[in-house]
Scaffold this motif. Structure first.
Motif, PDB file in Angstrom:
ATOM      1  N   PRO A  97      44.956  33.841  51.729  1.00 52.75           N
ATOM      2  CA  PRO A  97      45.524  35.079  51.167  1.00 52.75           C
ATOM      3  C   PRO A  97      45.752  35.015  49.656  1.00 52.75           C
ATOM      4  CG  PRO A  97      46.768  34.335  53.089  1.00 52.75           C
ATOM      5  CD  PRO A  97      45.890  33.207  52.683  1.00 52.75           C
ATOM      6  N   PHE A  98      45.660  33.796  49.056  1.00 49.48           N
ATOM      7  CA  PHE A  98      46.050  33.650  47.658  1.00 49.48           C
ATOM      8  C   PHE A  98      44.891  33.238  46.760  1.00 49.48           C
ATOM      9  CE2 PHE A  98      49.614  32.826  50.496  1.00 49.48           C
ATOM     10  CZ  PHE A  98      50.410  33.907  50.149  1.00 49.48           C
ATOM     11  N   VAL A 105      43.226  38.409  47.972  1.00 47.96           N
ATOM     12  CA  VAL A 105      43.977  39.491  47.323  1.00 47.96           C
ATOM     13  C   VAL A 105      43.261  40.821  47.524  1.00 47.96           C
ATOM     14  CG1 VAL A 105      44.839  40.366  45.119  1.00 47.96           C
ATOM     15  CG2 VAL A 105      44.985  37.930  45.632  1.00 47.96           C
ATOM     16  N   PHE A 109      43.928  41.920  50.987  1.00 52.02           N
ATOM     17  CA  PHE A 109      45.320  42.356  51.114  1.00 52.02           C
ATOM     18  C   PHE A 109      45.526  43.719  50.457  1.00 52.02           C
ATOM     19  CE2 PHE A 109      49.829  42.291  49.759  1.00 52.02           C
ATOM     20  CZ  PHE A 109      50.407  42.182  51.017  1.00 52.02           C
ATOM     21  N   CYS A 112      46.932  47.029  52.361  1.00 47.72           N
ATOM     22  CA  CYS A 112      48.106  47.803  51.921  1.00 47.72           C
ATOM     23  C   CYS A 112      47.730  49.268  51.667  1.00 47.72           C
ATOM     24  CB  CYS A 112      48.701  47.179  50.653  1.00 47.72           C
ATOM     25  SG  CYS A 112      49.435  45.552  50.902  1.00 47.72           S
ATOM     26  N   CYS A 144      44.412  33.119  42.783  1.00 45.48           N
ATOM     27  CA  CYS A 144      45.178  34.193  42.152  1.00 45.48           C
ATOM     28  C   CYS A 144      46.519  33.626  41.693  1.00 45.48           C
ATOM     29  CB  CYS A 144      45.391  35.334  43.136  1.00 45.48           C
ATOM     30  SG  CYS A 144      46.474  36.634  42.503  1.00 45.48           S
ATOM     31  N   VAL A 187      49.878  46.227  44.105  1.00 44.39           N
ATOM     32  CA  VAL A 187      49.302  45.098  44.844  1.00 44.39           C
ATOM     33  C   VAL A 187      50.050  43.812  44.505  1.00 44.39           C
ATOM     34  CG1 VAL A 187      47.239  43.666  45.149  1.00 44.39           C
ATOM     35  CG2 VAL A 187      47.029  46.155  45.008  1.00 44.39           C
ATOM     36  N   SER A 214      53.497  43.712  46.307  1.00 41.10           N
ATOM     37  CA  SER A 214      53.370  43.425  47.744  1.00 41.10           C
ATOM     38  C   SER A 214      52.872  42.007  47.982  1.00 41.10           C
ATOM     39  CB  SER A 214      52.405  44.430  48.395  1.00 41.10           C
ATOM     40  OG  SER A 214      52.878  45.749  48.267  1.00 41.10           O
ATOM     41  N   HIS A 215      51.989  41.544  47.106  1.00 42.96           N
ATOM     42  CA  HIS A 215      51.432  40.198  47.264  1.00 42.96           C
ATOM     43  C   HIS A 215      52.498  39.137  47.056  1.00 42.96           C
ATOM     44  CE1 HIS A 215      48.380  36.920  46.303  1.00 42.96           C
ATOM     45  NE2 HIS A 215      48.006  37.399  47.469  1.00 42.96           N
TER      46      HIS A 215
END
Length: 777
Positions: free
Chosen positions: A574-575, A580, A583, A587, A633, A748, A751-752
């Motif tokens: 996810p990172f 990203v 994700f 969202c 990220c 983003v 939320s991330h």
């Protein structure tokens, strides 16, 4: 007058005798009759205590001999339990204990009666030790079912048990391990030379703590939690490394020893649970200390590292370039090793009494799920291959050889626990040129956990790993390989020669991808040489093949051997930037459901949902070829100085919109559809790369209309392609266009960061628990 008194006494005796004879003649199963006698006795004078006691004894015996309904007697139990006399309260508690063990139905019947449960818990406030023991034993018998445990926790039994235990507990005179059966780890239990009452309360507290949800653990008063945790840790220290004893033989040698039913794993789980919510048990190092320790003293050193080296090129920070007056971030760790320039003592200091650190799923959001999986093994010794390896690489063969050949055999499936004798053998292995590699130092040393936590904040990642490598002179441990994570090699003692080769691909390897490092042909690759001395730090990006060896022919009085740590920046799916993008799409899609959902057009909803998932697959296709999608990220690296972060943030923003442009221009409906069809034909999971996102979706799923189950989605995809292919293509193009136009970078990022915090919370709970299990061992 005397004759009249004598006659009255005879009459009174005649009035009592029928009831006594009737009780004596009752069969064990006549619970209703006993209930009637009890009810009658409760309305009489205090002289009926003896008779009530006999009734309760008879009732308890009847419960043990044959299961019977508790409904009649249940109405009287609250009154009996609140009796001021121990002759009634104790047997009443005993009845609860006996009935609870008779059957699940009886246990549930008692647990469902709140007055009875509260009455039992009220006995825990008694000053009578006999009453306390009966009440505690009843709680232990009662808490054999999950429902009963929940009821006890609901009415604050745990806090009362902990408070009373701390009041009556004096000290640990003697603690040992015992086993009545085999000597396997699950069968080992704790024996304590202590009074029976303290041990009963200790056992009850352990049982209920191990039944708590996270919120219930958080509600335990901090003073109780910390005081009880200190005692549990002292018990663990006493039993760690002890030999197993059998039965009463040891009891006779050591005097009066009470053998509890607290298994080693139960004790470890309790320590873990009480530690997971500690705010910062591992301490914390400042950003400045870690920055200067890894990147140098200049204020712009970290900015320079991110701009020119991060995930791009190796980087060496020599000790001579660091500020000599700066804080040594590894000082506390080195001090804890009790290093006296003797390698055997160093090995013993590092390896003695370590416990296994079982892996936790990367997408796990509930620490109790992990505990439920490993609870019977928690606290066991380290396991070969999982926690420790003892290897060397011969220069001619260029392949790793394991000293413990029997442990390395591929046919062995059981855990290979590292014993005390195996620890001693490591000394001989070292003499024969083998490297001892220990994983998970961030779970074993508070000082390393603090460094790892600060480094994770600096790079905006859930956690950072730490491994240790002890290599003898003139030796090579691991064969040439590359990692799926970036590493900082920190030379603690001695020196080591490193060779780093050019990466075989421009694409960074993803975490958990299959790596074939031993098959790398480094003869044709470009190379760079680095010689690390004590205090030096070498950064190696993921995907760069490397190998290292020691040499006794060094010119600076180095001992020839090497002890180094690697700090690993593991970029979870996810990172990385591809994650990203996934994700951000998720969202945006969730927001569209909230704004546009009306529940009327089922086909339209299916087209939208399937189109979103097709776009997820398209992002995966692009990410397989574009290096930018695999980069880490760093938008959540909020611990950085404002000037550094602002520069970094602008670069991250540019990267994000580069990805959006790539998604807009390179997401093609027919290509996506064809790739999914091929995956289905091969019986492969088309969405394996975003497994973490499916888990996240399932947590939030509340209605069948928003069902994100993969099998349903694939069925909808095949159905829509067969019946409405044109409409599906139009919906896909619409979703792609709107997402790429409407997505807002700042939203983003916000939320991330929340997602990262969820990951970090679980990782921190895990680290807190594991560090606590190693504390003072």
């Amino acid at each position: 007058m005397e004759k009249k008194k004598k006659k009255d006494r005879v009459k009174r005796k005649r009035k009592q005798k029928p009831s006594a004879r009737e009780l004596h003649r009752l069969r064990s199963s006549d619970a209703n009759a006993i209930f009637a006698l009890l009810l009658a006795s409760l309305s009489n004078t205090p002289h009926s205590v003896i008779f009530i006691n006999k009734c309760l004894f008879k009732l308890r015996r009847s419960l043990l001999l044959s299961p019977t309904s508790l409904t009649p007697i249940l109405a009287l139990l609250p009154t009996l339990l609140r009796s001021k006399g121990s002759d009634i309260a104790c047997p009443a508690a005993d009845i609860i204990g006996a009935a609870s063990l008779v059957s699940f139905d009886a246990n549930e019947e008692i647990a469902s009666d709140s007055e009875t449960v509260e009455g039992l818990i009220s006995l825990l406030q008694s000053r009578n030790r006999k009453v306390l023991l009966s009440a505690c034993n009843a709680v232990l018998d009662f808490s054999t079912t999950t429902f009963a445990q929940r009821q006890l926790l609901k009415f604050s039994a745990l806090n009362k048990l902990m408070f009373v235990f701390l009041q009556i507990f004096k000290s640990l005179e003697y603690v040992c391990l015992w086993s009545e059966g085999d000597e396997s780890l699950p069968s080992l239990k704790i024996g304590i030379k202590e009074d029976e009452l303290s041990l009963a309360f200790l056992t009850a507290v352990v049982v209920l703590i191990n039944a708590c949800e996270v919120e219930q653990l958080q509600s335990i008063p901090q003073s109780l939690s910390e005081a009880f945790l200190r005692i549990l840790k002292e018990i663990r220290v006493r039993v760690s490394g002890q030999e197993v004893i059998r039965g009463a033989r040891k009891c006779n040698k050591e005097g009066r020893l009470y053998k509890s039913n607290i298994a080693v794993s139960n004790l470890a789980e309790c320590v873990f649970r009480l530690s997971i919510n500690a705010s910062q048990p591992t301490g914390s190092l400042s950003f400045e200390v870690v920055q200067r320790g890894l990147f140098g003293a200049s204020d712009t050193s970290f900015e320079d590292f991110i701009s020119n080296y991060w995930e791009v090129s190796p980087f060496l920070l020599s000790k001579t370039k660091r500020d000599p007056d700066m804080h040594d971030m590894f000082g506390a760790f080195v001090h804890s090793l009790n290093w006296n320039r003797s390698v055997p003592s160093l090995l013993s200091s590092i390896l003695q009494r370590l416990v296994a650190c079982f892996p936790i799923a990367s997408d796990e959001q509930n620490i109790l799920n992990f505990l439920n999986e490993v609870k019977d093994r928690l606290g066991c010794p380290i396991i070969y291959q999982q926690d420790i390896r003892v290897v060397k690489t011969e220069s001619q063969l260029r392949k790793e050889m394991h000293y413990f050949q029997s442990f390395h055999s591929g046919c062995i499936k059981e855990p290979l626990y590292f014993t005390f004798d195996d620890v001693l053998k490591c000394g001989q292995a070292y003499k024969e040129g083998y490297t001892v590699a220990l994983r998970g130092l961030e779970f074993r040393y508070q000082s390393i956990a603090a460094i790892a936590d600060t480094l994770a904040l600096m790079f905006g990642q859930p956690s950072v790993g730490a491994n240790l490598y002890l290599t003898p002179p003139n030796s090579q441990g691991l064969a040439c390989h590359f990692d799926d994570h970036c590493v900082f090699v920190c030379q603690i003692f001695g020196s080591k020669q490193w060779t780093i080769f050019s990466p075989p691909s421009q694409l960074l390897p993803r975490l958990y991808d299959s790596l074939l490092g031993s098959d790398i042909d480094c003869t044709k690759a470009g190379r760079r040489e680095f010689f690390l001395r004590e205090g030096d730090v070498l950064y190696i990006p993921r995907g760069f093949p490397h190998e290292a060896y020691t040499s006794s022919a060094v010119s600076d009085d180095s001992p020839g051997f090497s002890l180094h740590l690697t700090l690993s920046i593991e970029v979870e799916p996810p990172f990385e930037w591809g994650g990203v993008a996934h994700f951000a799409l998720h969202c945006w899609s969730e927001n569209q459901k909230r704004l546009c959902y009306d529940g009327s057009n089922i086909l339209s909803q299916k087209l939208h949902l399937v189109s979103v998932n097709l776009l997820h697959f398209a992002i995966g296709i692009i990410g397989n070829f574009d290096p930018s999608f695999r980069k880490a990220c760093l938008t959540a690296a909020v611990s950085l100085p404002p000037v550094v972060y602002n520069i970094l943030f602008q670069g991250q923003r540019n990267t994000f919109f580069y990805l959006i442009d790539k998604i807009r221009s390179e997401s093609r409906f027919m290509e996506v559809l064809s790739s999914i069809e091929v995956a289905i034909q091969k019986n492969e999971d088309p969405f394996q790369q975003i497994r973490w996102l499916w888990v996240l979706c399932m947590e939030k799923e509340t209605s069948s209309e928003s069902n994100t189950n993969k099998s349903f989605m694939i069925e909808d995809l095949l159905s829509l392609c067969a019946q409405h292919k044109d409409k599906l293509e139009a919906a896909f193009l619409n979703v792609k266009s709107r997402f790429c136009t409407e997505v807002v970078f700042e939203e983003v990022v916000t939320s991330h960061r929340m997602l990262l915090q969820k990951y970090r919370n679980t990782r921190r709970q895990y680290i807190n628990g594991m560090v606590s299990l190693h504390d003072k061992l």
